[in-house]
Design a protein around this motif. Structure first.
Motif, short mmCIF file in Angstrom:
data_model
loop_
_atom_site.label_atom_id
_atom_site.label_comp_id
_atom_site.label_asym_id
_atom_site.label_seq_id
_atom_site.Cartn_x
_atom_site.Cartn_y
_atom_site.Cartn_z
N GLY A 190 24.29 14.89 57.08
CA GLY A 190 23.53 14.32 56.00
C GLY A 190 23.50 12.81 56.03
N TRP A 191 23.05 12.27 54.91
CA TRP A 191 22.84 10.84 54.78
C TRP A 191 23.43 10.32 53.49
N TYR A 192 24.12 9.21 53.58
CA TYR A 192 24.56 8.43 52.45
C TYR A 192 23.95 7.04 52.56
N ARG A 193 24.00 6.31 51.47
CA ARG A 193 23.49 4.94 51.50
C ARG A 193 24.33 4.06 50.60
N GLN A 194 24.32 2.78 50.90
CA GLN A 194 25.03 1.81 50.09
C GLN A 194 24.16 0.56 49.98
N GLY A 195 23.71 0.29 48.78
CA GLY A 195 22.91 -0.89 48.52
C GLY A 195 23.77 -2.08 48.15
N PRO A 196 23.17 -3.26 48.08
CA PRO A 196 23.91 -4.47 47.73
C PRO A 196 24.59 -4.33 46.37
N GLY A 197 25.89 -4.54 46.35
CA GLY A 197 26.64 -4.46 45.11
C GLY A 197 26.73 -3.08 44.51
N GLN B 134 27.87 1.25 45.01
CA GLN B 134 28.73 2.19 45.70
C GLN B 134 27.93 3.07 46.65
N ARG B 135 28.61 3.55 47.65
CA ARG B 135 27.97 4.49 48.55
C ARG B 135 27.64 5.79 47.80
N GLU B 136 26.45 6.29 48.00
CA GLU B 136 26.01 7.47 47.29
C GLU B 136 25.33 8.45 48.24
N LEU B 137 25.36 9.70 47.84
CA LEU B 137 24.72 10.74 48.61
C LEU B 137 23.21 10.62 48.52
N VAL B 138 22.55 10.73 49.65
CA VAL B 138 21.10 10.83 49.70
C VAL B 138 20.70 12.29 49.90
N ALA B 139 21.22 12.89 50.95
CA ALA B 139 20.90 14.28 51.25
C ALA B 139 21.92 14.81 52.23
N ALA B 140 22.20 16.10 52.14
CA ALA B 140 23.08 16.76 53.08
C ALA B 140 22.59 18.17 53.31
N MET B 141 22.86 18.67 54.49
CA MET B 141 22.37 19.99 54.86
C MET B 141 23.40 20.70 55.72
N THR C 149 11.06 2.25 46.58
CA THR C 149 11.15 1.11 45.68
C THR C 149 12.22 0.16 46.19
N PRO C 150 12.26 -1.06 45.66
CA PRO C 150 13.32 -1.97 46.08
C PRO C 150 14.73 -1.42 45.87
N GLU C 151 14.87 -0.49 44.93
CA GLU C 151 16.18 0.11 44.69
C GLU C 151 16.63 1.00 45.84
N ASP C 152 15.72 1.35 46.71
CA ASP C 152 16.08 2.13 47.89
C ASP C 152 16.62 1.26 49.02
N THR C 153 16.57 -0.04 48.84
CA THR C 153 17.13 -0.93 49.84
C THR C 153 18.62 -0.69 49.99
N ALA C 154 19.05 -0.40 51.19
CA ALA C 154 20.44 -0.07 51.43
C ALA C 154 20.67 0.10 52.92
N VAL C 155 21.92 0.17 53.28
CA VAL C 155 22.29 0.63 54.60
C VAL C 155 22.47 2.14 54.51
N TYR C 156 21.76 2.84 55.34
CA TYR C 156 21.79 4.29 55.34
C TYR C 156 22.70 4.77 56.47
N TYR C 157 23.66 5.62 56.11
CA TYR C 157 24.66 6.10 57.04
C TYR C 157 24.50 7.59 57.30
N CYS C 158 24.56 7.94 58.54
CA CYS C 158 24.59 9.34 58.92
C CYS C 158 26.01 9.87 58.80
N THR D 32 22.03 2.15 59.38
CA THR D 32 20.77 1.49 59.69
C THR D 32 20.21 0.88 58.41
N GLN D 33 19.80 -0.36 58.50
CA GLN D 33 19.34 -1.09 57.33
C GLN D 33 17.92 -0.70 56.98
N VAL D 34 17.71 -0.38 55.71
CA VAL D 34 16.38 -0.15 55.17
C VAL D 34 16.15 -1.17 54.07
N THR D 35 15.09 -1.94 54.21
CA THR D 35 14.74 -2.94 53.22
C THR D 35 13.36 -2.64 52.68
#
Length: 121
Positions: free
Chosen positions: A35-42, A44-51, A86-95, A115-118
């Motif tokens: 799956g994928w987690y992400r962490q935006g500026p300031g 916490q790392r959060e779940l995006v999706a997992a399978m 949206t800008p709120e999706d800006t984060a580093v996305y981790y596998c 991988t950085q998503v801006t």
């Protein structure tokens, strides 16, 4: 050694979409969970999706309704599509990948480098 390598990040405009890829190397095992987690500026790392390997999916609340995860177990790969960015999706996305070994009675967890998503106009 197991490595998870992400790709597909970059700059996208608000309202756009992204597709991220993660491919495992150094192993031929099938991960119980990918799956994928992400962490935006300031933030916490959060779940995006997992399978799971059998197809059970869990989406994180912030992206429900505009996210899709898929896997190719033969390639050891997992993919993420995220729409209506949206800008709120800006984060580093981790596998992320997990192996639940009942024989060895342990769980192994692996992380990609991210991988950085801006999202910006």
């Amino acid at each position: 050694q197991v490595q998870l390598v992400e790709s597909g990040g970059g700059l996208v405009q608000p309202g756009g979409s992204l597709r991220l890829s993660c491919t495992a190397s150094g192993t031929t095992i099938i991960f119980n969970v990918m799956g994928w987690y992400r962490q935006g500026p300031g933030r916490q790392r959060e779940l995006v999706a997992a399978m799971t390997s059998s197809g059970t999916i869990n989406y994180g609340d912030p992206v429900k309704g505009r996210v899709s995860i898929s896997r190719d177990n033969g390639k050891g790969a997992v993919y993420l599509e995220l729409n209506s960015l949206t800008p709120e999706d800006t984060a580093v996305y981790y596998c992320n990948a997990e192996v639940h070994s009942l024989l060895l009675k342990k769980t192994a967890r692996y992380w990609g480098q991210g991988t950085q998503v801006t999202v910006s106009s």
